[in-house]
Write an enzyme that holds these catalytic residues in place. Structure first.
Site, PDB file in Angstrom:
ATOM      1  N   ARG A  34       5.319  -8.621 -15.243  1.00  0.00           N
ATOM      2  CA  ARG A  34       5.957  -7.691 -14.297  1.00  0.00           C
ATOM      3  C   ARG A  34       7.480  -7.872 -14.240  1.00  0.00           C
ATOM      4  O   ARG A  34       8.216  -6.911 -14.042  1.00  0.00           O
ATOM      5  CB  ARG A  34       5.328  -7.892 -12.902  1.00  0.00           C
ATOM      6  CG  ARG A  34       5.786  -6.893 -11.852  1.00  0.00           C
ATOM      7  CD  ARG A  34       4.932  -7.014 -10.597  1.00  0.00           C
ATOM      8  NE  ARG A  34       5.569  -6.469  -9.412  1.00  0.00           N
ATOM      9  CZ  ARG A  34       5.376  -5.221  -8.942  1.00  0.00           C
ATOM     10  NH1 ARG A  34       4.563  -4.406  -9.571  1.00  0.00           N
ATOM     11  NH2 ARG A  34       5.981  -4.813  -7.852  1.00  0.00           N
ATOM     12  N   ILE A  60       9.229   0.482  -8.287  1.00  0.00           N
ATOM     13  CA  ILE A  60       8.019  -0.007  -8.942  1.00  0.00           C
ATOM     14  C   ILE A  60       7.080  -0.317  -7.780  1.00  0.00           C
ATOM     15  O   ILE A  60       7.496  -0.919  -6.780  1.00  0.00           O
ATOM     16  CB  ILE A  60       8.312  -1.255  -9.815  1.00  0.00           C
ATOM     17  CG1 ILE A  60       7.025  -1.840 -10.434  1.00  0.00           C
ATOM     18  CG2 ILE A  60       9.035  -2.350  -9.063  1.00  0.00           C
ATOM     19  CD1 ILE A  60       7.293  -2.987 -11.447  1.00  0.00           C
ATOM     20  N   SER A  61       5.818   0.107  -7.877  1.00  0.00           N
ATOM     21  CA  SER A  61       4.901  -0.031  -6.742  1.00  0.00           C
ATOM     22  C   SER A  61       4.517  -1.485  -6.488  1.00  0.00           C
ATOM     23  O   SER A  61       4.598  -2.336  -7.380  1.00  0.00           O
ATOM     24  CB  SER A  61       3.632   0.793  -7.006  1.00  0.00           C
ATOM     25  OG  SER A  61       3.976   2.125  -7.295  1.00  0.00           O
ATOM     26  N   GLN A  62       4.068  -1.746  -5.254  1.00  0.00           N
ATOM     27  CA  GLN A  62       3.563  -3.067  -4.858  1.00  0.00           C
ATOM     28  C   GLN A  62       2.410  -3.470  -5.809  1.00  0.00           C
ATOM     29  O   GLN A  62       1.561  -2.630  -6.139  1.00  0.00           O
ATOM     30  CB  GLN A  62       3.048  -2.937  -3.424  1.00  0.00           C
ATOM     31  CG  GLN A  62       2.440  -4.180  -2.833  1.00  0.00           C
ATOM     32  CD  GLN A  62       1.564  -3.854  -1.617  1.00  0.00           C
ATOM     33  OE1 GLN A  62       1.000  -2.762  -1.521  1.00  0.00           O
ATOM     34  NE2 GLN A  62       1.468  -4.795  -0.709  1.00  0.00           N
ATOM     35  N   PRO A  63       2.351  -4.739  -6.235  1.00  0.00           N
ATOM     36  CA  PRO A  63       1.300  -5.152  -7.175  1.00  0.00           C
ATOM     37  C   PRO A  63      -0.122  -4.793  -6.701  1.00  0.00           C
ATOM     38  O   PRO A  63      -0.930  -4.291  -7.488  1.00  0.00           O
ATOM     39  CB  PRO A  63       1.468  -6.678  -7.251  1.00  0.00           C
ATOM     40  CG  PRO A  63       2.896  -6.923  -6.889  1.00  0.00           C
ATOM     41  CD  PRO A  63       3.282  -5.844  -5.925  1.00  0.00           C
TER      42      PRO A  63
END
Ligand code: SAM
Length: 209
Positions: A34, A60-63
Site C-alpha cells: 500500500r 485512497i480509501s481506508q484499508p
C-alpha cells in the site's frame, strides 16, 4: 520503515478483527504494498486506519473499506471486473490478484496517467487503466462479472447496471455527500437484489450519468 510489519498488523487488526475472514483476500492484502500507492511524504501513514490524500483532491480509501468492498464482490478468480474511480490504483491492484482482468476508469487525467504508469512499473499486467467518465461504464468489454464504484453516488448510473452480467455483483456507496450506505446489487435475469453493508464516506462520483 518496516512496511511488511505495518501491513501485517493492518490486516490483522483493521480487517480480520472487524470480521473479514476470506483467507485469499487477507493474503492478498498482506502482499500488495500500500505504501507504493500513496504520495512519498505520506508513506509512514500508508497502513493507518483511514483514507489518505493522493493529490487532485482525491483519496485512497481506508484499508478496511477496500477489503469490505472486495469481499462482497465474491470473486473466485476467473472474473472480468470493472472499477469506477481508479484513484491511486490500490483497489485495482487488490482486485487484480483475485480476478482474471480488471478495467479501471479514472476521470482525472493526471491521476489516470500516474496510476497507469505506477501499475505498469509494479508489474500488474491484468489491469487496464482508462481515462474517462466511468458513469458511462466501458461498453467495449461488457458484460462484467463484478462492478465496483469507489466514489459516492445518489443512485447507480443505469448504464452500469446494463453492463453487469447475469449473476453479476455491483458494489457502490449510495447516498448524499457526507454519508452513504455501502450497497451490493446482484443481477438475476431482469431482477436486481439489494443488500446493505453499513455506513461509509466517499468522495463524489462526478459524471454525465
Ligand atoms: N479506488 C481508489 C484507490 O484505490 O485509490 C480510490 C478512489 S477515490 C475514493 C474516488 C475516485 O473516483 C477519484 O480518483 C475520482 O477522481 C474518481 N471519480 C469520480 N467520478 C468519476 C467518474 N465519473 N469516472 C471515473 N472516476 C471518477
Amino acid at each position: 520503515m518496516n512496511y511488511k510489519k505495518l501491513c501485517f498488523e493492518m490486516v490483522e487488526h483493521q480487517i480480520k478483527d472487524r470480521g473479514i475472514s476470506n483467507p485469499k483476500l487477507l493474503k492478498v492484502m498482506k502482499q500488495v504494498p500500500r505504501h507504493e500507492f500513496v504520495p512519498h511524504g505520506m508513506r509512514a501513514s500508508a497502513y493507518d486506519d483511514s483514507p489518505l490524500p493522493i493529490g487532485c483532491r482525491q483519496t485512497i480509501s481506508q484499508p478496511y473499506m477496500v477489503a469490505l468492498m472486495t469481499d462482497i464482490l465474491g470473486l473466485k478468480g476467473d472474473e472480468k471486473v470493472l472499477e469506477i474511480g481508479a484513484g491511486s490504483g490500490y483497489q485495482a491492484a487488490i482486485l487484480s490478484k483475485l480476478a482474471k482482468k480488471v478495467y479501471t476508469i479514472e476521470r482525472m487525467k493526471e491521476l489516470a496517467g500516474r496510476t497507469k504508469e505506477l501499475l505498469r512499473k509494479l508489474g500488474y499486467e491484468n489491469i487496464k487503466v482508462i481515462h474517462g467518465d466511468g458513469t458511462k461504464g466501458y461498453e467495449k468489454q461488457a458484460p462484467y462479472d463484478a462492478i465496483i464504484i469507489t466514489a459516492a453516488s445518489e443512485n447507480v448510473p443505469p448504464g452500469l447496471l446494463e453492463q453487469l452480467a447475469d449473476n453479476g455483483r455491483l458494489a457502490v456507496p449510495i447516498g448524499p455527500r457526507y454519508h452513504q450506505e455501502l450497497i451490493r446489487i446482484t443481477k438475476k435475469g431482469n431482477k436486481l437484489k439489494e443488500e446493505y453493508f453499513g455506513g461509509c464516506i466517499f468522495v463524489p462520483l462526478i459524471g454525465d450519468d
